[in-house]
Design an enzyme around this catalytic site. Structure first.
Site, PDB file in Angstrom:
ATOM      1  N   HIS A  55       0.828  -1.195   0.000  1.00 23.77           N
ATOM      2  CA  HIS A  55       0.000   0.000   0.000  1.00 23.77           C
ATOM      3  C   HIS A  55       0.870   1.255   0.000  1.00 23.77           C
ATOM      4  O   HIS A  55       2.042   1.221   0.418  1.00 23.77           O
ATOM      5  CB  HIS A  55      -0.930  -0.004   1.196  1.00 23.77           C
TER       6      HIS A  55
ATOM      7  N   GLU B   6       0.780   3.858   1.889  1.00 29.00           N
ATOM      8  CA  GLU B   6       1.223   4.233   3.230  1.00 29.00           C
ATOM      9  C   GLU B   6       2.410   3.379   3.664  1.00 29.00           C
ATOM     10  O   GLU B   6       3.364   3.875   4.268  1.00 29.00           O
ATOM     11  CB  GLU B   6       0.079   4.049   4.235  1.00 29.00           C
TER      12      GLU B   6
ATOM     13  N   CYS C 163      -6.108   1.285   5.277  1.00 27.10           N
ATOM     14  CA  CYS C 163      -6.736   0.035   5.716  1.00 27.10           C
ATOM     15  C   CYS C 163      -6.281  -0.261   7.146  1.00 27.10           C
ATOM     16  O   CYS C 163      -5.438   0.448   7.703  1.00 27.10           O
ATOM     17  CB  CYS C 163      -6.336  -1.112   4.778  1.00 27.10           C
TER      18      CYS C 163
ATOM     19  N   CYS D 152      -2.425  -0.843   7.461  1.00 25.48           N
ATOM     20  CA  CYS D 152      -1.681   0.414   7.407  1.00 25.48           C
ATOM     21  C   CYS D 152      -1.946   1.254   8.656  1.00 25.48           C
ATOM     22  O   CYS D 152      -1.028   1.900   9.172  1.00 25.48           O
ATOM     23  CB  CYS D 152      -2.036   1.188   6.151  1.00 25.48           C
TER      24      CYS D 152
END
Length: 168
Positions: free
Chosen positions: A81, A83, A109, A112
């Protein structure tokens, strides 16, 4: 340039996050993240496969093939991801990110969110929601403030106990 056309700092960093997202190799959702402290960019990240691993653009989407709904089974994906990549870049380059603000095109999410909590990120500002209610529960419990902005006019959405689904 007229004064009113100058973006706020929040708009500026979200515009940069959107630019970062253009580098994404995800076929489902292009996400960009920018970690900022004292109005200075620390790192950026976008979602895509790890280095030396084929991109979904080239081999197809594992999540689509397995019919995994958005917001579920995050481990069933070739990519990292945005992040995660922003935090990894900080680690690689020795950049301290505790106390920073994450500006992201999409609400993090739960995976993260946990990583951002432990990294000491002080606040999260996202343009749109993500269908993972555990993320908001964890952030609320850890007292990490987060906001999801209304996509139409970039105004703050109402209190974010439950993030709205993307596209709503």
């Amino acid at each position: 340039m007229p004064h009113d056309s100058r973006p706020s700092w929040e708009e500026y960093f979200l515009q940069i996050a959107n630019c970062v997202a253009t580098r994404s190799t995800c076929l489902r959702r292009k996400v960009g993240a920018v970690l900022v402290r004292d109005k200075r960019i620390l790192t950026t990240g976008y979602n895509g496969a790890p280095k030396n691993v084929a991109h979904c653009l080239d081999v197809g989407c594992l999540r689509e093939k397995r019919k995994v709904p958005s917001g579920e089974r995050h481990e069933l994906c070739r990519g990292l991801h945005a992040e995660m990549n922003a935090v990894i870049q900080a680690a690689i380059h020795g950049v301290r990110i505790d106390g920073s603000i994450l500006y992201c095109t999409t609400m993090p999410c739960s995976l993260c969110a946990k990583m951002l909590i432990n990294s000491g990120v002080a606040e999260i500002v996202a343009e749109s929601g993500y269908p993972d209610s555990l993320a908001s529960e964890l952030l609320n419990e850890a007292k990490v403030p987060f906001r999801i902005l209304d996509e139409k006019n970039k105004a703050p959405a109402k209190n974010c106990e439950e993030p709205p689904l993307a596209g709503q």
